[in-house]
Design a protein around this motif. Structure first.
Motif, short mmCIF file in Angstrom:
data_model
loop_
_atom_site.label_atom_id
_atom_site.label_comp_id
_atom_site.label_asym_id
_atom_site.label_seq_id
_atom_site.Cartn_x
_atom_site.Cartn_y
_atom_site.Cartn_z
N GLY A 32 0.82 -1.52 -0.24
CA GLY A 32 0.12 -0.31 -0.27
C GLY A 32 0.76 1.16 -0.01
O GLY A 32 2.29 1.61 0.27
N THR A 33 0.44 2.28 -0.19
CA THR A 33 0.95 4.00 0.31
C THR A 33 0.45 4.95 0.90
O THR A 33 -1.50 4.02 0.76
CB THR A 33 0.69 4.46 -1.55
OG1 THR A 33 -0.50 4.95 -1.96
CG2 THR A 33 1.83 3.44 -2.44
N THR A 34 0.66 5.89 1.10
CA THR A 34 0.48 6.74 2.54
C THR A 34 -1.52 7.07 1.24
O THR A 34 -1.26 7.91 0.47
CB THR A 34 0.86 7.49 2.44
OG1 THR A 34 2.05 7.20 3.02
CG2 THR A 34 -0.18 8.63 3.58
N ALA A 50 -3.15 4.07 3.15
CA ALA A 50 -3.40 2.95 3.20
C ALA A 50 -2.29 2.18 3.68
O ALA A 50 -2.09 0.81 2.47
CB ALA A 50 -4.29 2.72 2.23
N GLN A 51 -0.88 1.92 3.94
CA GLN A 51 0.08 1.56 4.04
C GLN A 51 -0.18 -0.08 5.11
O GLN A 51 -1.28 0.35 5.83
CB GLN A 51 1.31 1.96 4.64
CG GLN A 51 2.12 3.16 4.42
CD GLN A 51 2.83 3.57 4.29
OE1 GLN A 51 3.68 3.26 3.95
NE2 GLN A 51 2.79 5.54 4.52
N LYS A 52 -0.22 -0.87 4.97
CA LYS A 52 -0.16 -2.16 5.56
C LYS A 52 1.13 -2.84 6.43
O LYS A 52 2.21 -3.33 5.06
CB LYS A 52 -1.07 -3.24 5.16
CG LYS A 52 -2.70 -3.74 6.04
CD LYS A 52 -3.07 -5.00 4.85
CE LYS A 52 -4.49 -4.01 4.36
NZ LYS A 52 -4.93 -5.22 3.85
N SER A 53 1.56 -3.79 7.34
CA SER A 53 3.12 -4.40 7.68
C SER A 53 1.95 -5.60 7.90
O SER A 53 0.84 -5.23 8.46
CB SER A 53 3.39 -4.05 8.00
OG SER A 53 4.53 -2.65 7.73
N ARG A 54 2.12 -6.44 7.28
CA ARG A 54 1.51 -8.20 8.11
C ARG A 54 2.07 -8.82 7.72
O ARG A 54 3.31 -9.38 6.82
CB ARG A 54 0.01 -8.69 6.47
CG ARG A 54 -0.28 -9.31 6.74
CD ARG A 54 -1.38 -9.80 5.89
NE ARG A 54 -1.53 -11.34 5.97
CZ ARG A 54 -3.17 -11.44 5.50
NH1 ARG A 54 -3.56 -10.57 4.65
NH2 ARG A 54 -3.28 -12.77 5.86
N TRP A 55 2.67 -9.36 9.11
CA TRP A 55 3.34 -11.06 9.39
C TRP A 55 2.51 -12.36 9.26
O TRP A 55 1.22 -12.04 9.91
CB TRP A 55 3.88 -10.56 10.51
CG TRP A 55 4.14 -12.12 11.70
CD1 TRP A 55 5.60 -12.13 11.26
CD2 TRP A 55 4.11 -13.01 12.49
NE1 TRP A 55 5.62 -13.50 11.65
CE2 TRP A 55 5.17 -13.87 12.27
CE3 TRP A 55 2.72 -12.77 13.23
CZ2 TRP A 55 4.45 -15.13 13.42
CZ3 TRP A 55 2.94 -14.01 13.61
CH2 TRP A 55 3.77 -15.34 14.48
#
Length: 188
Positions: free
Chosen positions: A96-98, A100-105
């Motif tokens: 995503g981009t600002t 709507a960014q996401k970091s997913r483990w």
């Protein structure tokens, strides 16, 4: 004059995990980049001793003790996806981009590897009897011994924690190191 070999130990300021990437039988261990354990709260080392008693002639004849395990229990105020990868395996995906960014483990059956890692903790400067000094505890080769405590708490902060068992390095036989520095030194 040599440095005194005793001190009080006050507080914990930092802890870092480094993936153990190689531990050759003859050679030097190698580690990945150190990852901060954010909001470190506790770093408690304990051990198990196996005791064997020899009896005969209706009395105790001898006792032998051997260290059978070293374990560490860590609690930290913030959850780090990178720490989860270091201790459990899995992978982190950024997308995503600002705004709507996401970091997913994600941990999958094929990525739940429980990799070996090094853990080092340090007091703040002046957390020892030595003015300007510090105290480091290093466990050279750890493997997670229980699934980490994660989740939520109603109307309160949730403290994350994990426990791991230590093994001596194959390459150097190092198990645990405690370092008392006259001058405070950062974890590298």
């Amino acid at each position: 004059m040599p440095l005194q070999r005793f001190t009080r130990v006050y507080g914990i300021q930092d802890a870092k995990i480094s993936a153990l990437t190689a531990d050759p039988a003859s050679g030097t261990p190698t580690y990945g980049t150190a990852i901060d354990v954010p909001g470190i709260k506790t770093f408690e080392v304990s051990g198990d001793v196996e005791v064997k008693t020899l009896r005969g002639d209706n009395k105790k004849l001898a006792t032998n003790s051997a260290l059978s395990n070293v374990q560490v229990a860590v609690s930290h105020a913030k959850v780090s996806l990178d720490v989860l990868v270091a201790i459990l395996g899995g992978e982190v995906t950024d997308s995503g981009t600002t705004p709507a960014q996401k970091s997913r483990w994600d941990l999958k059956g094929s990525t739940a590897t429980f990799p070996a890692f090094k853990l080092e903790g340090v007091t703040p400067a002046n957390g020892t009897d030595l003015i300007g000094g510090d105290f480091h505890v290093v466990l050279h080769k750890l493997t997670l011994s229980a699934f980490p405590d994660l989740g939520f708490a109603e109307e309160d902060y949730r403290i994350a924690s994990f426990t791991a068992d230590a093994d001596p390095l194959t390459s150097t036989d190092d198990w645990i190191s405690i370092v008392l520095n006259e001058t405070a030194a950062a974890i590298v």
